[in-house]
Enzyme design. Structure first.
Site, mmCIF file in Angstrom:
data_model
loop_
_atom_site.group_PDB
_atom_site.id
_atom_site.type_symbol
_atom_site.label_atom_id
_atom_site.label_comp_id
_atom_site.label_asym_id
_atom_site.label_seq_id
_atom_site.Cartn_x
_atom_site.Cartn_y
_atom_site.Cartn_z
ATOM 1 N N ASP A 38 0.876 -0.917 0.097
ATOM 2 C CA ASP A 38 -0.207 -0.004 0.110
ATOM 3 C C ASP A 38 0.986 0.776 0.010
ATOM 4 O O ASP A 38 0.656 2.222 -0.668
ATOM 5 C CB ASP A 38 -1.385 -0.227 1.048
ATOM 6 C CG ASP A 38 -0.905 0.166 2.324
ATOM 7 O OD1 ASP A 38 0.941 -0.239 2.901
ATOM 8 O OD2 ASP A 38 -1.014 0.790 3.524
ATOM 9 N N THR A 52 -9.247 3.029 6.558
ATOM 10 C CA THR A 52 -8.614 2.672 5.492
ATOM 11 C C THR A 52 -9.317 0.969 4.797
ATOM 12 O O THR A 52 -8.615 0.716 4.226
ATOM 13 C CB THR A 52 -7.449 2.646 6.081
ATOM 14 O OG1 THR A 52 -6.900 2.176 7.186
ATOM 15 C CG2 THR A 52 -6.425 3.795 6.339
ATOM 16 N N LEU A 78 -6.025 -0.203 1.151
ATOM 17 C CA LEU A 78 -5.579 -0.084 0.777
ATOM 18 C C LEU A 78 -5.471 1.223 1.280
ATOM 19 O O LEU A 78 -6.056 2.922 1.590
ATOM 20 C CB LEU A 78 -6.053 0.867 -0.937
ATOM 21 C CG LEU A 78 -6.035 0.019 -2.153
ATOM 22 C CD1 LEU A 78 -7.177 0.592 -2.762
ATOM 23 C CD2 LEU A 78 -4.510 -0.120 -2.412
ATOM 24 N N HIS A 79 -5.317 0.947 2.973
ATOM 25 C CA HIS A 79 -4.891 1.956 4.343
ATOM 26 C C HIS A 79 -4.191 3.569 3.501
ATOM 27 O O HIS A 79 -4.618 4.356 3.540
ATOM 28 C CB HIS A 79 -3.922 1.012 5.019
ATOM 29 C CG HIS A 79 -4.246 -0.117 5.197
ATOM 30 N ND1 HIS A 79 -5.416 0.024 6.239
ATOM 31 C CD2 HIS A 79 -3.350 -1.277 5.727
ATOM 32 C CE1 HIS A 79 -5.577 -1.084 6.831
ATOM 33 N NE2 HIS A 79 -4.235 -2.215 5.882
ATOM 34 N N ASP A 80 -2.666 3.093 3.014
ATOM 35 C CA ASP A 80 -2.208 4.136 2.943
ATOM 36 C C ASP A 80 -2.716 5.095 1.613
ATOM 37 O O ASP A 80 -2.285 6.605 1.646
ATOM 38 C CB ASP A 80 -0.607 4.124 2.677
ATOM 39 C CG ASP A 80 0.077 3.639 3.702
ATOM 40 O OD1 ASP A 80 -0.465 3.821 5.138
ATOM 41 O OD2 ASP A 80 0.729 2.412 4.196
#
Ligand code: BDR
Ligand code: CA
Length: 335
Positions: free
Chosen positions: A22, A204, A255-257
């Site tokens: 990510d 997220t 897709l945290h970041d």
């Protein structure tokens, strides 16, 4: 309008066996969006070792067509915690393979420490630079310790950390990875008096990249999208083995970041509230816990020191994300 200046503080593993993809996708999203100018990537120990993170970032800059993008090496380890037991959790996943030992590793683009480089940049452009922090917060804490004016001169810290509406729950039952690895560092950032925006794991974890998305990326004419599609399948394979009791990982990864970057590019993607944020640094059981008090309980909250994301427009995020990740002339709408 001139693009807004950002530094991305990151622990990128995109393309490394058994490492989260990510950060790399978040970097691609920022580099490919004309609304921001990425001044550089400051690398921190986290998803991967510092050495691997630097190597990955240099290769990624080449793939994205920005080979001169500064890549600076920062902290090799958390401020005071031992990284080895955390690393061992990843290595214990069945089928985990590390990188080949004899592989030549790329060096950072300068020998200046990432924390000192951030201090220099912020002194050069006081009040103009946003730090998008998508790894453990060790480099930020070091910059705060080394420069009494650093936090005040940063326009905004946008943090991938904690959870504002419930437990974070990925590396531990209450902690997100970035906080769990170096809670003391996040604590320094939270107490720095700097302007803080926090996008937590509760938000997220609502944005997934699925195998169907990866298949579409594989069919793209954009070489970056195609490669990222391959990496996405490999990472989902790993997650499915690592988290057999989490159905979302049979078919997707979070897709945290990238959501953190997207929320900075287009703040309307999230809903926001003021909160008083503190980090647990004493208990082992609650290691990595971030308490975000939004004034919903009987106790009187402390003075707000952060703006926290409390809801996400998932479709708007996906439209922005795929419009930057896949630059082929006729990208699929994907949503
Ligand atoms: C965070 O930790 C890593 O797994 C991701 O890169 C993200 O920054 C989520 O807790
Ligand atoms: Ca990260």
């Amino acid at each position: 309008m001139a693009p807004r200046k950002v530094i991305i503080d990151t622990d990128p593993g995109l393309g490394e066996p058994g490492s989260d993809i990510d950060d790399g996708l978040a970097i691609a999203l920022a580099v490919r969006d004309p609304r921001v100018e990425v001044l550089g990537l400051t690398i921190v120990n986290g998803n991967v070792t510092l050495e691997t993170g630097v190597h990955v970032a240099r290769n990624l800059a080449d793939r994205l067509g920005v080979p001169d993008l500064p890549v600076l090496a920062g902290a090799e380890a958390p401020l005071s915690r031992d990284m080895e037991p955390v690393r061992a959790l990843f290595e214990a996943v069945p089928g985990h393979r590390g990188r080949p030992e004899d592989q030549e590793m790329r060096a950072p683009s300068s020998s200046v420490h990432a924390a000192d480089w951030m201090i220099e940049q912020v002194e050069r452009f006081p009040g103009e630079i946003t730090v998008l922090a998508i790894g453990p917060m060790t480099n930020l804490a070091l910059a705060i310790q080394r420069s009494p004016t650093f936090a005040a001169n940063v326009r905004e810290f946008v943090l991938m950390a904690g959870s504002a509406t419930g437990y974070a729950q990925n590396i531990s039952v209450v902690g997100d990875f970035n906080t769990y690895v170096d809670p003391e560092a996040l604590d320094e950032v939270v107490r720095s008096g700097g302007r803080l925006t926090m996008v937590g794991l509760d938000q997220t974890s609502r944005v997934l990249l699925t195998r169907a998305d990866a298949d579409r990326m594989l069919a793209s004419a954009d070489p970056f999208s195609l490669w990222a599609g391959e990496c996405t399948h490999a990472w989902i394979d790993y997650l499915a083995r690592a988290f057999p009791r989490r159905p979302e990982h049979a078919d997707g990864c979070f897709l945290h970041d990238p959501l953190v970057i997207a929320a900075h590019l287009d703040p309307g993607i999230c809903e926001w509230e003021a909160a008083h944020v503190e980090v647990e640094v004493v208990s082992d059981l609650a290691r990595g816990l971030v308490v975000a008090d939004r004034g919903l309980s009987l106790t009187v909250p402390g003075t707000p020191n952060a703006t926290v994301a409390t809801n996400t427009d998932v479709d708007a995020f996906r439209r922005l994300f795929f419009s930057r990740i896949d630059l082929s002339p006729t990208p699929d709408p994907h949503v």
